[in-house]
Design a protein around this motif. Structure first.
Motif, short mmCIF file in Angstrom:
data_model
loop_
_atom_site.label_atom_id
_atom_site.label_comp_id
_atom_site.label_asym_id
_atom_site.label_seq_id
_atom_site.Cartn_x
_atom_site.Cartn_y
_atom_site.Cartn_z
N LYS A 1 0.94 -1.23 0.04
CA LYS A 1 -0.13 -0.18 -0.13
C LYS A 1 0.89 1.20 -0.01
O LYS A 1 0.67 2.11 -0.59
CB LYS A 1 -0.67 0.05 1.11
CG LYS A 1 -1.97 1.12 1.18
CD LYS A 1 -2.92 1.07 2.41
CE LYS A 1 -4.09 1.98 2.21
NZ LYS A 1 -5.00 1.78 3.48
N TRP A 2 1.89 1.25 0.83
CA TRP A 2 2.98 2.34 0.87
C TRP A 2 3.52 2.38 -0.48
O TRP A 2 3.68 3.63 -1.19
CB TRP A 2 3.93 2.02 1.95
CG TRP A 2 5.14 3.20 1.90
CD1 TRP A 2 4.74 4.33 2.41
CD2 TRP A 2 6.26 2.99 1.63
NE1 TRP A 2 5.99 5.19 2.51
CE2 TRP A 2 7.12 3.96 1.93
CE3 TRP A 2 7.26 2.08 0.94
CZ2 TRP A 2 8.44 4.48 1.49
CZ3 TRP A 2 8.32 2.34 0.71
CH2 TRP A 2 9.06 3.42 1.01
N ARG B 1 2.36 1.83 -3.48
CA ARG B 1 1.38 2.40 -4.58
C ARG B 1 1.29 3.79 -4.63
O ARG B 1 0.71 4.39 -5.35
CB ARG B 1 -0.06 1.62 -4.03
CG ARG B 1 -0.37 0.32 -4.66
CD ARG B 1 -1.84 -0.19 -4.77
NE ARG B 1 -2.39 -0.41 -3.43
CZ ARG B 1 -2.31 -1.32 -2.62
NH1 ARG B 1 -1.64 -2.50 -2.95
NH2 ARG B 1 -2.96 -1.58 -1.67
N LYS B 2 1.36 4.53 -3.24
CA LYS B 2 1.54 5.87 -3.17
C LYS B 2 2.32 6.52 -4.13
O LYS B 2 2.36 7.69 -4.52
CB LYS B 2 1.63 6.16 -1.88
CG LYS B 2 0.81 6.08 -0.61
CD LYS B 2 0.82 6.78 0.56
CE LYS B 2 2.22 6.61 0.98
NZ LYS B 2 2.54 7.32 2.44
N GLU C 1 0.12 5.14 -12.18
CA GLU C 1 -1.03 4.23 -11.65
C GLU C 1 -1.13 3.08 -12.59
O GLU C 1 -2.30 2.66 -12.91
CB GLU C 1 -2.59 5.03 -11.64
CG GLU C 1 -2.50 5.90 -10.58
CD GLU C 1 -3.58 6.82 -10.20
OE1 GLU C 1 -4.67 6.60 -11.05
OE2 GLU C 1 -3.60 7.52 -9.29
#
Length: 97
Positions: A25-26, A28-29, A34
């Motif tokens: 998740k980190w 993906r920032k 994207e």
């Protein structure tokens, strides 16, 4: 004992501790386009966010060590390779919560 703060916590040794899910998740920032993959520039931004030195060189090393198929990107299948790099170079520890 670890002090948990959002996606990062610091262990007594000063390592950042995250679960594998938090690590993904980190990351993906930093996936600016994207596309679900991390490229060298995105990895450089992630290294900088950790306060790491020599972010350009470490990003290049990280990509080289994690990119098993040589396409210039780190995708979900290569995440385990990136975890190994993060443990050694970014002082990140992947833990089970």
């Amino acid at each position: 004992m670890a002090i948990k703060t959002n996606y990062r916590s610091l262990s007594g040794s000063g390592e950042r501790e995250m679960s594998m899910q938090e690590f993904k998740k980190w990351l993906r920032k930093f996936d600016a386009d994207e596309d679900g993959r991390i490229n060298k520039d995105e990895l450089r931004d992630a290294v900088r966010a950790t306060g790491g030195w020599f972010s350009h060189r470490k990003a290049k090393q990280g990509l080289r060590s994690a990119d098993a198929n040589g396409d210039g990107f780190i995708d979900g299948n290569e995440m385990a390779n990136l975890v190994e790099f993060a443990k050694k170079q970014l002082h990140v520890k992947i833990v089970e919560y």
